[in-house]
Design a protein around this motif. Structure first.
Motif: not given
Length: 403
Positions: A291-307
């Motif tokens: 989850f920290g890496l998800f935040i560190l990467g700008g909130g991208i999960a898969g191909d989607a910009e979540v935020l």
């Protein structure tokens, strides 16, 4: 106060309960040590050692909803170990750590476990969950389910009308600057944080809404920061009401599944079946690092910009003064003026993120006390600094010209 768990196990056993008979020997041993008091703030160290790895396993303690992982797993390859000046083994012993996972440049450079915990186990998050809950507000804005942070919270949470929350915005709830009176003293059995989980909900209302709607105002909205777990629970209700989805399912849909968490997690539920937004996600420490890496990467999960664009720039930087030089509070993140920020939970849970160094430190512990900023808390801050210095030294060696 709820019935003792040993008594519950005996009742289930006499009744031929499938739940008890399905448990392995080690799990039954853990349950035998579990507390009989439902208020975690007053459990013994030994009770917490047993409970923190199994809070979602005991139906009488709390029900839980699953946060489903996906099929693909985000890789955490092993990297070159860091040479940390502060002895990690001694640090873990002093902290009573169950797990410590350090990820630098996407690689695991340190991973150890204690208290008979393991990478396969799930430890409760306590207030680390707050940062995940606030992130779902961002996702709901991206989805159009929440129109604006300037909206009054009463637009989304039914039952708060006519209370001190009438003029409180979604953003003020995120920054804990509502001005509504609250006592978060973990040592006081009569504090709000100790009492509100025991509250009997009024008919038709969520239990948190039922409690919070009766609190008085102590300052104008937006002018005073006070840490309030109850308000993060309100944020959880807000997201669920706005999206029409349980919070655990929304987190699974937006992050847990598509980003590639390795294990299903769980989220404890309050008495009216909403996730406890301010607490209690049971997850592996490796997945909390992810989850920290998800935040560190700008909130991208898969191909989607979540935020939404720019969300994390605001959420993870100081939006409220907390009376501590160099530190502040963002959208349910503890912030530092050097650009680092953290999710933190009582008894030593944490995700520390340093964007400049591409660094994530995820840890789970059972401190002797809920909070202790002058001893274990200060030691943890010094350990973070020692890890940062090790990263800098590693970078310096790599940058040095070859002889």
């Amino acid at each position: 106060m709820k019935k003792g768990l040993i008594a519950l196990a005996l009742v289930l056993l006499v009744a031929g309960g499938a739940w008890w008979s399905s448990l392995d020997k080690d799990t039954r041993a853990v349950i035998a040590q579990m507390p009989t008091d439902s208020n975690v703030l007053f459990w013994s160290v030994e009770q917490r050692d047993a409970a923190f790895r199994a809070l979602d396993s005991i139906p009488v303690l709390a029900e839980a909803r699953v946060i489903e992982a996906g099929d693909a797993v985000y890789p955490l390859p092993a990297g070159e170990p860091l040479e940390i000046a502060m002895d990690p083994a001694q640090f873990m012993e002093d902290q009573r750590s169950a797990a410590l996972v350090i990820v630098h440049d996407g690689e695991v450079v340190f991973e150890e476990y204690g208290l008979d915990f393991s990478a396969e186990g799930k430890w409760t998050s306590f207030s680390v969950a707050k940062s995940l809950t606030s992130t779902m507000v961002g996702a709901a804005i991206k989805d159009g389910a929440i129109a604006s942070l300037d909206d009054p919270v009463t637009k989304y949470i039914s039952g708060l009308e006519g209370s001190a929350y009438d003029d409180v915005s979604v953003e003020q709830l995120l920054t804990m600057t509502s001005g509504v009176q609250w006592n978060e003293d973990y040592t006081d059995p009569n504090s709000d944080v100790a009492l509100f989980n025991q509250h009997e909900a009024e008919d038709g209302l969520d239990v948190t809404v039922s409690y919070m709607r009766n609190l008085p105002r102590e300052a104008p909205a937006g002018e005073k920061w006070v840490y309030k777990t109850g308000e993060t629970n309100l944020i959880g209700v807000l997201v669920s009401e706005a999206t029409g989805e349980p919070l655990a399912e929304y987190l699974s849909e937006k992050v847990w599944g598509p980003f590639g968490m390795e294990q299903d997690a769980t989220w404890l539920l309050g008495s009216t079946n909403h996730e406890i937004g301010g607490c209690c996600i049971q997850a592996s420490t490796r997945d909390m690092a992810r989850f920290g890496l998800f935040i560190l990467g700008g909130g991208i999960a898969g191909d989607a910009e979540v935020l939404p664009e720019g969300w994390l720039d605001v959420a993870t930087t100081k939006q409220a003064e907390i009376g501590s030089p160099g530190s502040g509070y963002g959208y349910q993140w503890w912030t530092n003026d050097d650009g680092t920020f953290a999710a933190q939970g009582i008894f030593g849970q944490g995700i520390f993120i340093d964007p400049e160094r591409n660094l994530v430190i995820a840890s789970n512990s059972n401190w002797p006390a809920a909070t202790d900023p002058e001893t274990v808390g200060l030691q943890r801050a010094r350990f973070y600094q020692a890890v940062q210095e090790a990263v800098d030294a590693k970078a310096a060696v790599r940058a040095a010209p070859a002889e």
